[in-house]
Design a protein around this motif. Structure first.
Motif, PDB file in Angstrom:
ATOM      1  N   HIS A  64       0.888  -1.160  -0.048  1.00 49.71           N
ATOM      2  CA  HIS A  64      -0.209  -0.189  -0.012  1.00 49.71           C
ATOM      3  C   HIS A  64       0.894   1.142   0.087  1.00 49.71           C
ATOM      4  CE1 HIS A  64      -3.760  -2.208   1.763  1.00 49.71           C
ATOM      5  NE2 HIS A  64      -3.504  -2.397   0.519  1.00 49.71           N
ATOM      6  N   ARG A  65       1.848   1.202   0.858  1.00 47.86           N
ATOM      7  CA  ARG A  65       2.916   2.331   0.775  1.00 47.86           C
ATOM      8  C   ARG A  65       3.480   2.659  -0.522  1.00 47.86           C
ATOM      9  NH1 ARG A  65       6.455   2.968   6.252  1.00 47.86           N
ATOM     10  NH2 ARG A  65       5.161   2.175   7.695  1.00 47.86           N
ATOM     11  N   ALA A  66       3.821   1.529  -1.134  1.00 50.23           N
ATOM     12  CA  ALA A  66       4.642   1.632  -2.427  1.00 50.23           C
ATOM     13  C   ALA A  66       3.676   2.195  -3.565  1.00 50.23           C
ATOM     14  CB  ALA A  66       5.249   0.436  -3.020  1.00 50.23           C
ATOM     15  N   SER A  67       2.481   1.637  -3.371  1.00 54.19           N
ATOM     16  CA  SER A  67       1.102   1.989  -4.326  1.00 54.19           C
ATOM     17  C   SER A  67       1.002   3.759  -4.111  1.00 54.19           C
ATOM     18  CB  SER A  67      -0.118   1.599  -4.218  1.00 54.19           C
ATOM     19  OG  SER A  67       0.145   0.080  -4.238  1.00 54.19           O
ATOM     20  N   ASP A  68       1.010   4.039  -2.807  1.00 51.21           N
ATOM     21  CA  ASP A  68       0.803   5.699  -2.565  1.00 51.21           C
ATOM     22  C   ASP A  68       2.210   6.367  -2.918  1.00 51.21           C
ATOM     23  OD1 ASP A  68      -1.662   5.254  -1.183  1.00 51.21           O
ATOM     24  OD2 ASP A  68      -0.690   5.051   0.494  1.00 51.21           O
ATOM     25  N   MET A  69       3.374   5.820  -3.043  1.00 51.75           N
ATOM     26  CA  MET A  69       4.386   6.605  -3.669  1.00 51.75           C
ATOM     27  C   MET A  69       4.210   6.707  -5.029  1.00 51.75           C
ATOM     28  SD  MET A  69       7.583   4.513  -1.368  1.00 51.75           S
ATOM     29  CE  MET A  69       8.831   5.247  -2.314  1.00 51.75           C
ATOM     30  N   PHE A  70       3.668   5.475  -5.733  1.00 53.70           N
ATOM     31  CA  PHE A  70       3.635   5.438  -7.155  1.00 53.70           C
ATOM     32  C   PHE A  70       2.637   6.971  -7.569  1.00 53.70           C
ATOM     33  CE2 PHE A  70       0.985   4.670 -10.988  1.00 53.70           C
ATOM     34  CZ  PHE A  70       1.914   4.614 -11.868  1.00 53.70           C
ATOM     35  N   VAL A  71       1.525   7.022  -6.770  1.00 53.10           N
ATOM     36  CA  VAL A  71       0.594   7.981  -7.127  1.00 53.10           C
ATOM     37  C   VAL A  71       0.999   9.231  -6.946  1.00 53.10           C
ATOM     38  CG1 VAL A  71      -1.808   9.193  -6.203  1.00 53.10           C
ATOM     39  CG2 VAL A  71      -1.473   6.500  -6.604  1.00 53.10           C
ATOM     40  N   ALA A  72       1.833   9.501  -5.809  1.00 52.41           N
ATOM     41  CA  ALA A  72       2.428  10.761  -5.622  1.00 52.41           C
ATOM     42  C   ALA A  72       3.450  10.981  -6.687  1.00 52.41           C
ATOM     43  CB  ALA A  72       3.353  10.796  -4.319  1.00 52.41           C
ATOM     44  N   ALA A  73       4.238  10.059  -7.336  1.00 52.25           N
ATOM     45  CA  ALA A  73       5.163  10.557  -8.217  1.00 52.25           C
ATOM     46  C   ALA A  73       4.434  10.901  -9.454  1.00 52.25           C
ATOM     47  CB  ALA A  73       6.320   9.270  -8.156  1.00 52.25           C
ATOM     48  N   GLU A  74       3.428  10.026  -9.817  1.00 52.73           N
ATOM     49  CA  GLU A  74       2.661  10.569 -11.013  1.00 52.73           C
ATOM     50  C   GLU A  74       1.952  11.882 -10.889  1.00 52.73           C
ATOM     51  OE1 GLU A  74       2.567   8.687 -14.014  1.00 52.73           O
ATOM     52  OE2 GLU A  74       4.464   8.111 -13.027  1.00 52.73           O
ATOM     53  N   GLN A  75       1.600  12.263  -9.756  1.00 52.44           N
ATOM     54  CA  GLN A  75       0.897  13.369  -9.554  1.00 52.44           C
ATOM     55  C   GLN A  75       1.974  14.651  -9.654  1.00 52.44           C
ATOM     56  OE1 GLN A  75      -0.663  12.936  -5.699  1.00 52.44           O
ATOM     57  NE2 GLN A  75      -2.772  13.206  -6.126  1.00 52.44           N
ATOM     58  N   ALA A  76       3.072  14.428  -9.309  1.00 53.35           N
ATOM     59  CA  ALA A  76       4.215  15.419  -9.416  1.00 53.35           C
ATOM     60  C   ALA A  76       4.673  15.500 -10.905  1.00 53.35           C
ATOM     61  CB  ALA A  76       5.503  14.774  -8.818  1.00 53.35           C
ATOM     62  N   ARG A  77       4.693  14.397 -11.904  1.00 57.58           N
ATOM     63  CA  ARG A  77       4.956  14.265 -13.116  1.00 57.58           C
ATOM     64  C   ARG A  77       3.838  15.036 -13.830  1.00 57.58           C
ATOM     65  NH1 ARG A  77       8.274  11.116 -15.661  1.00 57.58           N
ATOM     66  NH2 ARG A  77       8.335   9.575 -14.073  1.00 57.58           N
ATOM     67  N   SER A  78       2.628  14.851 -13.679  1.00 55.85           N
ATOM     68  CA  SER A  78       1.729  15.658 -14.343  1.00 55.85           C
ATOM     69  C   SER A  78       2.003  17.110 -13.967  1.00 55.85           C
ATOM     70  CB  SER A  78       0.260  15.074 -13.946  1.00 55.85           C
ATOM     71  OG  SER A  78       0.004  14.050 -14.171  1.00 55.85           O
ATOM     72  N   MET A  79       1.864  17.670 -12.739  1.00 60.47           N
ATOM     73  CA  MET A  79       2.184  18.828 -12.500  1.00 60.47           C
ATOM     74  C   MET A  79       3.573  19.595 -13.123  1.00 60.47           C
ATOM     75  SD  MET A  79      -0.427  19.866 -11.393  1.00 60.47           S
ATOM     76  CE  MET A  79      -0.206  21.849 -10.546  1.00 60.47           C
ATOM     77  N   SER A  80       4.633  18.640 -13.253  1.00 60.35           N
ATOM     78  CA  SER A  80       5.689  19.258 -14.080  1.00 60.35           C
ATOM     79  C   SER A  80       5.513  19.566 -15.309  1.00 60.35           C
ATOM     80  CB  SER A  80       6.793  18.117 -13.920  1.00 60.35           C
ATOM     81  OG  SER A  80       7.911  18.284 -14.598  1.00 60.35           O
ATOM     82  N   MET A  81       4.630  18.675 -16.046  1.00 61.56           N
ATOM     83  CA  MET A  81       4.281  18.788 -17.646  1.00 61.56           C
ATOM     84  C   MET A  81       3.539  19.910 -17.377  1.00 61.56           C
ATOM     85  SD  MET A  81       3.556  14.975 -18.633  1.00 61.56           S
ATOM     86  CE  MET A  81       4.823  13.671 -18.910  1.00 61.56           C
ATOM     87  N   PHE A  82       2.257  20.467 -16.622  1.00 63.01           N
ATOM     88  CA  PHE A  82       1.692  21.543 -16.642  1.00 63.01           C
ATOM     89  C   PHE A  82       2.592  22.628 -16.465  1.00 63.01           C
ATOM     90  CE2 PHE A  82      -0.945  24.575 -13.826  1.00 63.01           C
ATOM     91  CZ  PHE A  82      -1.755  24.957 -14.927  1.00 63.01           C
ATOM     92  N   ALA A  83       3.314  22.815 -15.454  1.00 64.71           N
ATOM     93  CA  ALA A  83       4.326  23.975 -15.375  1.00 64.71           C
ATOM     94  C   ALA A  83       5.012  24.217 -16.490  1.00 64.71           C
ATOM     95  CB  ALA A  83       5.413  23.591 -14.128  1.00 64.71           C
ATOM     96  N   THR A  84       5.752  22.935 -17.447  1.00 60.62           N
ATOM     97  CA  THR A  84       6.421  23.282 -18.584  1.00 60.62           C
ATOM     98  C   THR A  84       5.618  23.984 -19.609  1.00 60.62           C
ATOM     99  OG1 THR A  84       7.812  21.443 -18.171  1.00 60.62           O
ATOM    100  CG2 THR A  84       7.526  22.129 -20.271  1.00 60.62           C
ATOM    101  N   MET A  85       4.473  23.646 -19.644  1.00 60.96           N
ATOM    102  CA  MET A  85       3.568  24.305 -20.646  1.00 60.96           C
ATOM    103  C   MET A  85       3.230  25.807 -20.271  1.00 60.96           C
ATOM    104  SD  MET A  85       3.033  21.667 -22.890  1.00 60.96           S
ATOM    105  CE  MET A  85       4.623  21.254 -22.496  1.00 60.96           C
ATOM    106  N   ALA A  86       3.009  25.941 -18.930  1.00 62.07           N
ATOM    107  CA  ALA A  86       2.731  27.135 -18.459  1.00 62.07           C
ATOM    108  C   ALA A  86       4.011  28.228 -18.604  1.00 62.07           C
ATOM    109  CB  ALA A  86       2.274  27.074 -16.780  1.00 62.07           C
ATOM    110  N   SER A  87       5.216  27.605 -18.800  1.00 62.72           N
ATOM    111  CA  SER A  87       6.360  28.645 -18.680  1.00 62.72           C
ATOM    112  C   SER A  87       6.279  29.500 -20.010  1.00 62.72           C
ATOM    113  CB  SER A  87       7.656  27.832 -18.729  1.00 62.72           C
ATOM    114  OG  SER A  87       7.673  26.912 -19.625  1.00 62.72           O
ATOM    115  N   ASP A  88       5.559  29.089 -20.726  1.00 63.67           N
ATOM    116  CA  ASP A  88       5.329  30.002 -22.148  1.00 63.67           C
ATOM    117  C   ASP A  88       4.178  30.898 -21.849  1.00 63.67           C
ATOM    118  OD1 ASP A  88       7.434  28.686 -23.478  1.00 63.67           O
ATOM    119  OD2 ASP A  88       6.350  26.871 -24.278  1.00 63.67           O
ATOM    120  N   PHE A  89       3.512  30.642 -21.145  1.00 61.11           N
ATOM    121  CA  PHE A  89       2.189  31.730 -20.702  1.00 61.11           C
ATOM    122  C   PHE A  89       2.923  33.244 -20.905  1.00 61.11           C
ATOM    123  CE2 PHE A  89      -0.559  29.026 -18.259  1.00 61.11           C
ATOM    124  CZ  PHE A  89      -0.763  28.177 -19.259  1.00 61.11           C
ATOM    125  N   GLU A  90       2.265  34.166 -21.814  1.00 60.65           N
ATOM    126  CA  GLU A  90       2.650  35.517 -21.674  1.00 60.65           C
ATOM    127  C   GLU A  90       2.329  36.254 -20.407  1.00 60.65           C
ATOM    128  OE1 GLU A  90       4.847  36.962 -23.703  1.00 60.65           O
ATOM    129  OE2 GLU A  90       5.200  35.030 -24.732  1.00 60.65           O
TER     130      GLU A  90
END
Length: 381
Positions: A281-307
Motif C-alpha cells: 500500500h505504501r509503494a502504491s501511494d508513492m507511485f501515485v504521488a510521483a505521477e501527480q508530480a509528473r503531471s504537474m511538472s508537465m503542466f508547469a512546463t506548458m505554463a512557462s510559455d504563458f505570456e
C-alpha cells in the motif's frame, strides 16, 4: 494537452540517458564530488559536446532553439542520475537572463562560451533577510560615470565557488523591499572586491557566501533596465522552478524504483518484505504521488510559455506545491522502507532524499507557494 514527445525530443531523451548511464553511476558521482568545486569538468565537456549546454539558446546565438519541453527532458535525466554539474545555475538561470534580457553584445560575449562549456555562471540573489522574496534586495549598485559600484552580501550562491561570471541582483534606488529599483548585473567572479566563502550543501552540491565591496563594473554589465528588473528576475526564476520540478520528477522516479527493488529482495521472517500488504500500500501511494508530480511538472512546463506573467506565476506556484508535497512523501517513504541502510552515506537513496529536500526549499517552499496562490485567489491578503 498532448504530452507525447516528438521524434526529435525522443532522440534527445535517448541521447542524454545514454550519456549519463555511461558516465554517471553512483560510484563515479562520489569521485566527482571530490573534484574542485564539487563537479566534473570532463562530464561538463561531454554535455557540451552533445549540444546540451546550447539547447535553450536561439540558433542565431549558436544554440538549438529548444523550449521548455527540451529543458524538462534534460532536467529529469539529470535528476535521475543525481548530477552535480551546474546546468541549472548556468544554462537555465544564467542563460535565461541572457536570453530574455541580454543585449546582442552581451549574448555574443557570454553565450558561445556557455555553449562550448568554457564558462559557468552563478545567480547571486539570496540575502540574509530576504528568504523567498525576490524583491527584497539590500545589495546596492550606485552609478559611477557610465558604470556601477556594487556593495553587499549574497548567500548560498550555487556554483558560486567555480563560476566565471556572477549574475547579481542589486538595488539602484529605493528602499530594501521596494519592487522597483532592482537591477541585474553581470560581474566577473574574479573582479576586485569580490570575496567568497565556499562550502558543500547537504545535497553534495557546492555554494558560496559572496561579499561585494566596491566592485566596479561597466555600463555593459546591466542586463535589461537596471531600475526595473524585477519582472525579468521573476520570469527567469519561474523557469528555474519549472526546471527544478522536472529534476524532482527524475529523482522521485529513481527513488520509487530503487525502493521497489529493495523491498522485493529484502527478507524478513523468511519472506521478502514486499509481500507484506501494508508495504505494498505504501509503494502504491508513492507511485501515485510521483505521477501527480509528473503531471504537474508537465503542466508547469506548458505554463512557462504563458505570456501573462500572473497566470504563469500562479500555474508554476501550484506545480511547486505539488512537487514539494510529493517529494516529501516519496523521499520519506523511501528512507523508511529502506530502514537503517537508507540513512547511510553509502546508500544512494539517502542522497536522492537530500536533493529532493533541497529542491523543495529552493526558490520557495511549499508553504510559500501555497501563500502565493491564496493571495492571488483573494483568499488571504
Amino acid at each position: 494537452m498532448d504530452f507525447d514527445l516528438t521524434e526529435e525530443q525522443r532522440l534527445l531523451k535517448d541521447s542524454i540517458d545514454g550519456l549519463l548511464s555511461d558516465s554517471y553511476d553512483f560510484e563515479s558521482r562520489k569521485k566527482y564530488m571530490k573534484e574542485k568545486g564539487g563537479w566534473s569538468k570532463v562530464v561538463w565537456g561531454k554535455l557540451a559536446e552533445q549540444g546540451l549546454l546550447g539547447l535553450p539558446f536561439s540558433e542565431a546565438d549558436g544554440g538549438f532553439g529548444g523550449g521548455g519541453v527540451e529543458t524538462m527532458i534534460v532536467m529529469e535525466a539529470l535528476g535521475k542520475a543525481l548530477v552535480l554539474e551546474p546546468y541549472l545555475a548556468t544554462v537555465v538561470i544564467g542563460g535565461g537572463f541572457l536570453r530574455h534580457g541580454g543585449t546582442d553584445a552581451q549574448k555574443a560575449a557570454h553565450v558561445p562560451r556557455i555553449i562550448d562549456g568554457r564558462k559557468t555562471t552563478a545567480f547571486a540573489q539570496l540575502e540574509k533577510n530576504s528568504r523567498y522574496d525576490l524583491f527584497d534586495v539590500s545589495t546596492t549598485a550606485k552609478k559611477k560615470g557610465d558604470g556601477w559600484i556594487i556593495d553587499g552580501e549574497k548567500f548560498v550562491v550555487l556554483n558560486g565557488e567555480n563560476a566565471d561570471t556572477l549574475v547579481v541582483t542589486a538595488r539602484t534606488r529605493g528602499d530594501r523591499r521596494d519592487t522597483a529599483g532592482i537591477g541585474v548585473f553581470l560581474v566577473p567572479a574574479d573582479a576586485k572586491g569580490v570575496a567568497k566563502k565556499s562550502y558543500p550543501t547537504q545535497d553534495s552540491l557546492h555554494a558560496a557566501d559572496i561579499t561585494f565591496t566596491g566592485v566596479e563594473v561597466g555600463a555593459d554589465a546591466a542586463i535589461g533596465n537596471p531600475d526595473d528588473g524585477l519582472a525579468l528576475i521573476e520570469r527567469v526564476v519561474d523557469e528555474a522552478r519549472v526546471a527544478l520540478c522536472a529534476e524532482a520528477v527524475g529523482l522521485m522516479d529513481v527513488s520509487l524504483k530503487s525502493t521497489l527493488e529493495y523491498i522485493k529482495t529484502r527478507k524478513q521472517f523468511g519472506v521478502a518484505i514486499g509481500s507484506f500488504q501494508s508495504l505494498q500500500h505504501r509503494a502504491s501511494d508513492m507511485f501515485v504521488a510521483a505521477e501527480q508530480a509528473r503531471s504537474m511538472s508537465m503542466f508547469a512546463t506548458m505554463a512557462s510559455d504563458f505570456e501573462n506573467a500572473r497566470e504563469r506565476a500562479n500555474a508554476i506556484a501550484a506545480a511547486k506545491v505539488q512537487i514539494g508535497k510529493s517529494a516529501k512523501f516519496v523521499g520519506e517513504q523511501s528512507i523508511q522502507l529502506h530502514g537503517g541502510i537508507g540513512m547511510t552515506m553509502e546508500a544512494k537513496i539517502g542522497h536522492y532524499f537530500k536533493r529532493l529536500t533541497m529542491i523543495e526549499n529552493t526558490f520557495g517552499d511549499t508553504e510559500h507557494h501555497l501563500r502565493r496562490i491564496s493571495q492571488a485567489s483573494g483568499l488571504i491578503k
